[in-house]
Design a protein around this motif. Sequence first.
Motif, PDB file in Angstrom:
ATOM      1  N   PRO A  86       0.835  -1.202   0.000  1.00 25.78           N
ATOM      2  CA  PRO A  86       0.000   0.000   0.000  1.00 25.78           C
ATOM      3  C   PRO A  86       0.872   1.255   0.000  1.00 25.78           C
ATOM      4  CG  PRO A  86       0.067  -0.961   2.184  1.00 25.78           C
ATOM      5  CD  PRO A  86       0.849  -1.877   1.301  1.00 25.78           C
ATOM      6  N   MET A  87       0.480   2.224  -0.837  1.00 28.02           N
ATOM      7  CA  MET A  87       1.301   3.429  -0.989  1.00 28.02           C
ATOM      8  C   MET A  87       0.424   4.661  -0.781  1.00 28.02           C
ATOM      9  SD  MET A  87       2.339   4.191  -4.856  1.00 28.02           S
ATOM     10  CE  MET A  87       0.729   4.591  -5.485  1.00 28.02           C
ATOM     11  N   VAL A  88       1.009   5.698  -0.186  1.00 32.30           N
ATOM     12  CA  VAL A  88       0.304   6.985  -0.113  1.00 32.30           C
ATOM     13  C   VAL A  88       1.207   8.085  -0.653  1.00 32.30           C
ATOM     14  CG1 VAL A  88      -1.292   6.597   1.803  1.00 32.30           C
ATOM     15  CG2 VAL A  88       1.059   7.275   2.285  1.00 32.30           C
ATOM     16  N   ASP A  89       0.571   9.123  -1.228  1.00 40.89           N
ATOM     17  CA  ASP A  89       1.320  10.272  -1.729  1.00 40.89           C
ATOM     18  C   ASP A  89       1.048  11.469  -0.834  1.00 40.89           C
ATOM     19  OD1 ASP A  89       2.209   8.840  -3.862  1.00 40.89           O
ATOM     20  OD2 ASP A  89       0.651   9.545  -5.246  1.00 40.89           O
ATOM     21  N   ASN A  90       2.073  12.301  -0.698  1.00 44.80           N
ATOM     22  CA  ASN A  90       1.882  13.595  -0.059  1.00 44.80           C
ATOM     23  C   ASN A  90       1.678  14.620  -1.171  1.00 44.80           C
ATOM     24  OD1 ASN A  90       1.940  15.980   1.302  1.00 44.80           O
ATOM     25  ND2 ASN A  90       4.020  15.728   2.135  1.00 44.80           N
ATOM     26  N   ALA A 130      -3.925  -2.996   8.079  1.00 42.75           N
ATOM     27  CA  ALA A 130      -5.020  -3.625   7.330  1.00 42.75           C
ATOM     28  C   ALA A 130      -6.256  -2.728   7.322  1.00 42.75           C
ATOM     29  CB  ALA A 130      -5.343  -4.988   7.932  1.00 42.75           C
ATOM     30  N   ALA A 131      -6.537  -2.103   8.460  1.00 44.05           N
ATOM     31  CA  ALA A 131      -7.699  -1.214   8.546  1.00 44.05           C
ATOM     32  C   ALA A 131      -7.514  -0.001   7.633  1.00 44.05           C
ATOM     33  CB  ALA A 131      -7.912  -0.767   9.990  1.00 44.05           C
ATOM     34  N   LEU A 132      -6.308   0.541   7.594  1.00 39.37           N
ATOM     35  CA  LEU A 132      -6.018   1.695   6.730  1.00 39.37           C
ATOM     36  C   LEU A 132      -6.218   1.337   5.252  1.00 39.37           C
ATOM     37  CD1 LEU A 132      -2.817   2.926   8.598  1.00 39.37           C
ATOM     38  CD2 LEU A 132      -4.877   4.305   8.300  1.00 39.37           C
ATOM     39  N   VAL A 133      -5.801   0.114   4.900  1.00 34.85           N
ATOM     40  CA  VAL A 133      -5.914  -0.319   3.507  1.00 34.85           C
ATOM     41  C   VAL A 133      -7.382  -0.574   3.128  1.00 34.85           C
ATOM     42  CG1 VAL A 133      -5.360  -2.225   1.927  1.00 34.85           C
ATOM     43  CG2 VAL A 133      -3.591  -1.284   3.424  1.00 34.85           C
ATOM     44  N   ARG A 134      -8.130  -1.129   4.093  1.00 32.39           N
ATOM     45  CA  ARG A 134      -9.516  -1.484   3.847  1.00 32.39           C
ATOM     46  C   ARG A 134     -10.413  -0.264   3.676  1.00 32.39           C
ATOM     47  NH1 ARG A 134      -9.472  -4.987   8.034  1.00 32.39           N
ATOM     48  NH2 ARG A 134     -10.506  -3.418   9.313  1.00 32.39           N
ATOM     49  N   GLN A 135     -10.064   0.830   4.353  1.00 33.14           N
ATOM     50  CA  GLN A 135     -10.931   2.026   4.326  1.00 33.14           C
ATOM     51  C   GLN A 135     -10.121   3.233   3.869  1.00 33.14           C
ATOM     52  OE1 GLN A 135     -13.155   2.075   8.272  1.00 33.14           O
ATOM     53  NE2 GLN A 135     -11.567   0.539   8.651  1.00 33.14           N
ATOM     54  N   PRO A 136      -9.850   3.315   2.557  1.00 31.98           N
ATOM     55  CA  PRO A 136      -8.917   4.325   2.046  1.00 31.98           C
ATOM     56  C   PRO A 136      -9.322   5.770   2.356  1.00 31.98           C
ATOM     57  CG  PRO A 136      -9.732   2.898   0.264  1.00 31.98           C
ATOM     58  CD  PRO A 136     -10.367   2.423   1.511  1.00 31.98           C
ATOM     59  N   SER A 140      -7.010   8.309   4.634  1.00 35.55           N
ATOM     60  CA  SER A 140      -6.462   9.595   4.226  1.00 35.55           C
ATOM     61  C   SER A 140      -6.795  10.672   5.268  1.00 35.55           C
ATOM     62  CB  SER A 140      -7.017   9.955   2.838  1.00 35.55           C
ATOM     63  OG  SER A 140      -6.952  11.331   2.615  1.00 35.55           O
ATOM     64  N   ALA A 141      -8.054  10.695   5.694  1.00 36.99           N
ATOM     65  CA  ALA A 141      -8.476  11.668   6.703  1.00 36.99           C
ATOM     66  C   ALA A 141      -7.728  11.457   8.019  1.00 36.99           C
ATOM     67  CB  ALA A 141      -9.984  11.551   6.926  1.00 36.99           C
ATOM     68  N   ALA A 142      -7.520  10.193   8.398  1.00 35.42           N
ATOM     69  CA  ALA A 142      -6.851   9.879   9.669  1.00 35.42           C
ATOM     70  C   ALA A 142      -5.398  10.352   9.651  1.00 35.42           C
ATOM     71  CB  ALA A 142      -6.924   8.382   9.940  1.00 35.42           C
ATOM     72  N   LEU A 143      -4.711  10.123   8.525  1.00 32.67           N
ATOM     73  CA  LEU A 143      -3.298  10.523   8.436  1.00 32.67           C
ATOM     74  C   LEU A 143      -3.172  12.038   8.557  1.00 32.67           C
ATOM     75  CD1 LEU A 143      -1.945   8.254   5.512  1.00 32.67           C
ATOM     76  CD2 LEU A 143      -1.867   7.821   7.966  1.00 32.67           C
ATOM     77  N   VAL A 156       3.924  18.401   8.215  1.00 31.86           N
ATOM     78  CA  VAL A 156       2.712  17.586   8.174  1.00 31.86           C
ATOM     79  C   VAL A 156       2.243  17.501   6.722  1.00 31.86           C
ATOM     80  CG1 VAL A 156       0.300  17.463   8.891  1.00 31.86           C
ATOM     81  CG2 VAL A 156       2.063  18.216  10.518  1.00 31.86           C
ATOM     82  N   GLY A 157       1.898  16.275   6.295  1.00 29.88           N
ATOM     83  CA  GLY A 157       1.558  16.075   4.883  1.00 29.88           C
ATOM     84  C   GLY A 157       0.075  16.173   4.584  1.00 29.88           C
ATOM     85  N   ASP A 158      -0.212  16.335   3.281  1.00 27.84           N
ATOM     86  CA  ASP A 158      -1.600  16.304   2.807  1.00 27.84           C
ATOM     87  C   ASP A 158      -1.750  14.974   2.068  1.00 27.84           C
ATOM     88  OD1 ASP A 158      -4.105  16.778   1.919  1.00 27.84           O
ATOM     89  OD2 ASP A 158      -3.578  18.375   0.510  1.00 27.84           O
ATOM     90  N   TRP A 159      -2.230  13.962   2.765  1.00 25.63           N
ATOM     91  CA  TRP A 159      -2.092  12.579   2.304  1.00 25.63           C
ATOM     92  C   TRP A 159      -3.256  12.104   1.441  1.00 25.63           C
ATOM     93  CZ3 TRP A 159       2.679  11.211   2.820  1.00 25.63           C
ATOM     94  CH2 TRP A 159       3.419  11.757   3.865  1.00 25.63           C
ATOM     95  N   THR A 160      -2.913  11.406   0.373  1.00 30.21           N
ATOM     96  CA  THR A 160      -3.930  10.798  -0.499  1.00 30.21           C
ATOM     97  C   THR A 160      -4.461   9.520   0.139  1.00 30.21           C
ATOM     98  OG1 THR A 160      -2.333   9.408  -1.645  1.00 30.21           O
ATOM     99  CG2 THR A 160      -2.760  11.596  -2.591  1.00 30.21           C
ATOM    100  N   GLU A 161      -5.430   8.920  -0.496  1.00 30.08           N
ATOM    101  CA  GLU A 161      -5.895   7.602  -0.065  1.00 30.08           C
ATOM    102  C   GLU A 161      -4.830   6.568  -0.413  1.00 30.08           C
ATOM    103  OE1 GLU A 161      -9.668   6.718  -1.787  1.00 30.08           O
ATOM    104  OE2 GLU A 161     -10.624   8.509  -0.945  1.00 30.08           O
ATOM    105  N   PRO A 162      -4.660   5.562   0.436  1.00 22.65           N
ATOM    106  CA  PRO A 162      -3.710   4.500   0.094  1.00 22.65           C
ATOM    107  C   PRO A 162      -4.167   3.715  -1.136  1.00 22.65           C
ATOM    108  CG  PRO A 162      -4.573   4.219   2.345  1.00 22.65           C
ATOM    109  CD  PRO A 162      -5.269   5.385   1.755  1.00 22.65           C
ATOM    110  N   LYS A 163      -3.189   3.395  -1.985  1.00 23.58           N
ATOM    111  CA  LYS A 163      -3.474   2.600  -3.185  1.00 23.58           C
ATOM    112  C   LYS A 163      -2.471   1.459  -3.251  1.00 23.58           C
ATOM    113  CE  LYS A 163      -2.999   5.953  -6.345  1.00 23.58           C
ATOM    114  NZ  LYS A 163      -3.149   7.328  -5.860  1.00 23.58           N
ATOM    115  N   PRO A 164      -2.875   0.311  -3.783  1.00 28.33           N
ATOM    116  CA  PRO A 164      -1.880  -0.753  -3.925  1.00 28.33           C
ATOM    117  C   PRO A 164      -0.885  -0.404  -5.036  1.00 28.33           C
ATOM    118  CG  PRO A 164      -4.008  -1.458  -4.802  1.00 28.33           C
ATOM    119  CD  PRO A 164      -4.211  -0.094  -4.228  1.00 28.33           C
ATOM    120  N   PHE A 165       0.378  -0.656  -4.774  1.00 24.80           N
ATOM    121  CA  PHE A 165       1.427  -0.397  -5.759  1.00 24.80           C
ATOM    122  C   PHE A 165       2.096  -1.727  -6.090  1.00 24.80           C
ATOM    123  CE2 PHE A 165       5.948   0.382  -6.596  1.00 24.80           C
ATOM    124  CZ  PHE A 165       5.842   1.218  -7.699  1.00 24.80           C
TER     125      PHE A 165
END
Length: 506
Positions: A86-90, A130-136, A140-143, A156-165
Amino acid sequence: SASSMEELVSLCKRRGFIFQGSEIYGGLQGFYDYGPLGVELKNNIKAAWWRSNVYERDDMEGLDASIIMHRQVLRHSGHEATFSDPMVDNKKTNKRYRLDHLVKDQKDAVQAQVAEQMGESTDNFPALVAALVRQPARASAALIAAGVRDPFSGEVGDWTEPKPFNMMFKTTIGPTADEDSYGYLRPETAQGIFTNFKNVVDSTSRRLPFGIAQIGKAFRNEITPRNFIFRVRELEQMEIEFFCVPGTDEEWHEHWLERRLSWWEAQGVPRSRIQILDVPKEDLAHYSKRTYDLMYDYPTLGHEEIEGIANRTDYDLGSHTKAQAELGLVASVEENLDSIAKLTIPHPETNKPVVPFVIEPSAGVDRALLAVLSEAFTKETLENGSERIVLKLKPHLAPIKVAVIPLARNREEITSVARAIKADLQRLGLGRVLYEDSGNIGKAYRRHDEVGTPYCVTVDFDTIGQSAEGSDGGLKDTVTVRDRDTLAQERVKISELADWIRSRLA
Ligand code: ATP
């Protein structure tokens, strides 16, 4: 053992074990080059593994399959669909991170905040991920709410939803630009073993149980390669697929756990430094019935995986075989209409075709080398108060077995004897013997301590019967042999030297 990763990195660079890949162009992240001593150490580790798993067993065959594989192989193995992290972008920095690494590296308070936002706890980190991946969207809001910082900018980052890479490297094959002419660099060596199962069985007449062993490169486009050679994009693996009768798999799994731990011990990595993680059911890979992860206590990093030993049931052969429906597979597999081979073997008792279960001990060469170096690394204070760094490598792993040092490098009587000794010892076939005339003897000893050379042989004036003190010549045709660990120096007859060395190193 080493107290920090920096200590090892610095030794590796200084003495020529490991360099950054493509360094003169600024380096390429996640790629490393093994230098003059690194290549020897790596070859010795691989040879020790091969000896133990192929030569010393009567139920194993070797294999060296190609690195680039047909895309159907990686499709039916499950890698196209699931070999991802799982990957996230700032959005602020355009930097990309592996989600679990990002969260793990935050301060405890920030981590706890993320967990709270997700309704999880930090005690069970895999469950949190697993919870972060299940509820993208929620992730994102939690991060963002937790104030997760970008390790690059520190802000502090502005984080996207996690996506599988997907971590597989794709490459075009041949001159055509057509969309289907691509293959993959294998992300593990294992698939070459499964695709050759029938070839090996047919050409060797093997019956169950037996295994196939392979050492080779694998490639993973890790989102965040880091920690020196611990997590790289081009790695080397030592893998066994051990095929057994279903029902005997659990016994074989225990056998391999025991066998692998004793191998690590023989390489100088004691059991006391390895935790056995019996991977909890909910964290198991989809193909695994049970997995033991061997977690070595790396300096700075703490306990991290050095080897995984998985019970993969009949998942792999079952995924790659034709006629799946008639084989009574235990694993749930995707339909395969592409394979042209039936991957069965006669059951040893009933002779009916059976798809064997597989136990897979899979170790990384790079992580092995790092552990071996870390265990061998020793700092000692000598009697005179000075400090020495010595690599107490097992002799069979030492990159240089013996250094032969002429005490005067411009005296032909001495250098010719030293060269003859070097040639003699080299012929023993124990590994590299170095003719060493690069500087003063004290420096040479210090260098060889640091790279783990078990013995230094010095040819001096006594050897050629020209002792300065006008001795009685009793030392003629003898040399000094210095022991790396005890620092003891012993006078040995040249005529007995080869046997002396062989009895200690072979
Ligand atoms: P991790 O969880 O650390 O990414 P993994 O569980 O993906 O590892 P496996 O797929 O089980 O690893 O691979 C088997 C072995 O290959 C590992 O135990 C490790 O020694 C080695 N390995 C895997 N990925 C890497 C890597 N990126 N760099 C170096 N070695 C690796």
